[in-house]
Design an enzyme around this catalytic site. Sequence first.
Site, PDB file in Angstrom:
ATOM      1  N   LYS A  54     -10.813   4.224  -3.430  1.00 21.59           N
ATOM      2  CA  LYS A  54      -9.938   4.798  -2.398  1.00 21.59           C
ATOM      3  C   LYS A  54     -10.076   6.322  -2.374  1.00 21.59           C
ATOM      4  CE  LYS A  54      -6.915   0.859  -2.567  1.00 21.59           C
ATOM      5  NZ  LYS A  54      -5.801   0.160  -3.198  1.00 21.59           N
ATOM      6  N   GLN A  98      -0.305   0.998  -6.147  1.00 20.61           N
ATOM      7  CA  GLN A  98      -1.329   0.011  -6.509  1.00 20.61           C
ATOM      8  C   GLN A  98      -0.687  -1.187  -7.197  1.00 20.61           C
ATOM      9  OE1 GLN A  98      -4.718   0.312  -5.718  1.00 20.61           O
ATOM     10  NE2 GLN A  98      -4.814  -1.793  -6.437  1.00 20.61           N
ATOM     11  N   ASP A 121      -0.085   0.591   3.496  1.00 25.36           N
ATOM     12  CA  ASP A 121      -0.459  -0.784   3.139  1.00 25.36           C
ATOM     13  C   ASP A 121       0.185  -1.776   4.104  1.00 25.36           C
ATOM     14  OD1 ASP A 121      -2.266  -1.312   1.153  1.00 25.36           O
ATOM     15  OD2 ASP A 121      -0.833  -1.108  -0.496  1.00 25.36           O
TER      16      ASP A 121
END
Length: 285
Positions: A54, A98, A121
Amino acid sequence: MAAQILDGKVMSEKLRREIGERVLCLKREYGVVPGLAVILVGNDPASEIYVRNKEKGCLEAGMHSETVRMPAETQQEDLEREIDRLNRDPRIHGILVQLPLPEHLDEAAALARILPEKDVDGFHLLNAGKLMTGGEGVIPCTPRGALYMIQQTGVDLTGKEAVVIGRSNIVGKPMAMLLLRENCTVTLCHSRTKQLAEHTRRADILVAAVGRAGFVTADMVKPGAIVIDVGINRVDGKVRGDVDFDAVCGVASWITPVPGGVGKMTITMLLQNTLEAAERTARRG
Ligand code: NAD
């Protein structure tokens, strides 16, 4: 005839070039550099790899990247304090926690703490609700990437039979909602579905998000179907999808490979979501 391959690497490279150009425009017009912050709690090796990819993706696209590493024994209030700090930081347009978090932490509470407009997300309840009700929210990266790949076939999706296998909140359910939004007739199958193959054999579009290598066999696929393989399974050190690729290639008209398919699109869609969050902020002034 063998199915045509939907190549995630090629699509991803094209999209990332376009994202890079839009990042430059945003800098020129508004002086804004899109920023993504990733919070990593603990030191799960798989998560470490994802987080590094990322960071790399952000930097290559000309974006600002910040990784907050927190120890495995971090307490909920410390994690939420960090999320609050990033919520307030004007250089950060996207925040990602995460997953999975260490077991003692409350995942739902952490995700709910992220400002919905910074939830790149798309896991915040408000964004999930908007997807459900037809609003303009942030769409989870993996299903967004999978839909993009389906659209690249050029097939008109209206009225098509779509079958999704898997009902997770991060893949299966949002995938089903996206296909519904595209006017497909959607069936959502799961571990308790009876006569699974009877459903899958009706599918013009079949999406597998199960987590079992080679689960979808050729006899489960309608001739000419578009088959999207979301699965990432490690078997004898190799990455394999949920679809028996070689056999299904002989039946489907389009198929995504693993590796080199949907997985390639996920981080690209994360960059896209971050860019769009920054664009919305810049235009609001
Ligand atoms: P999950 O474990 O949360 O969900 C799996 C789903 O499969 C469940 O809803 C379950 O009902 C269903 N299922 C299990 N056995 C079944 C059976 N016998 N018949 C029918 N359905 C069955 O997994 P997830 O997070 O949705 O991920 C699914 C797969 O996609 C995994 O392999 C994961 O690694 C992969 N994944 C890939 C990406 C990517 O970037 N490509 C992103 C997320 C997940």
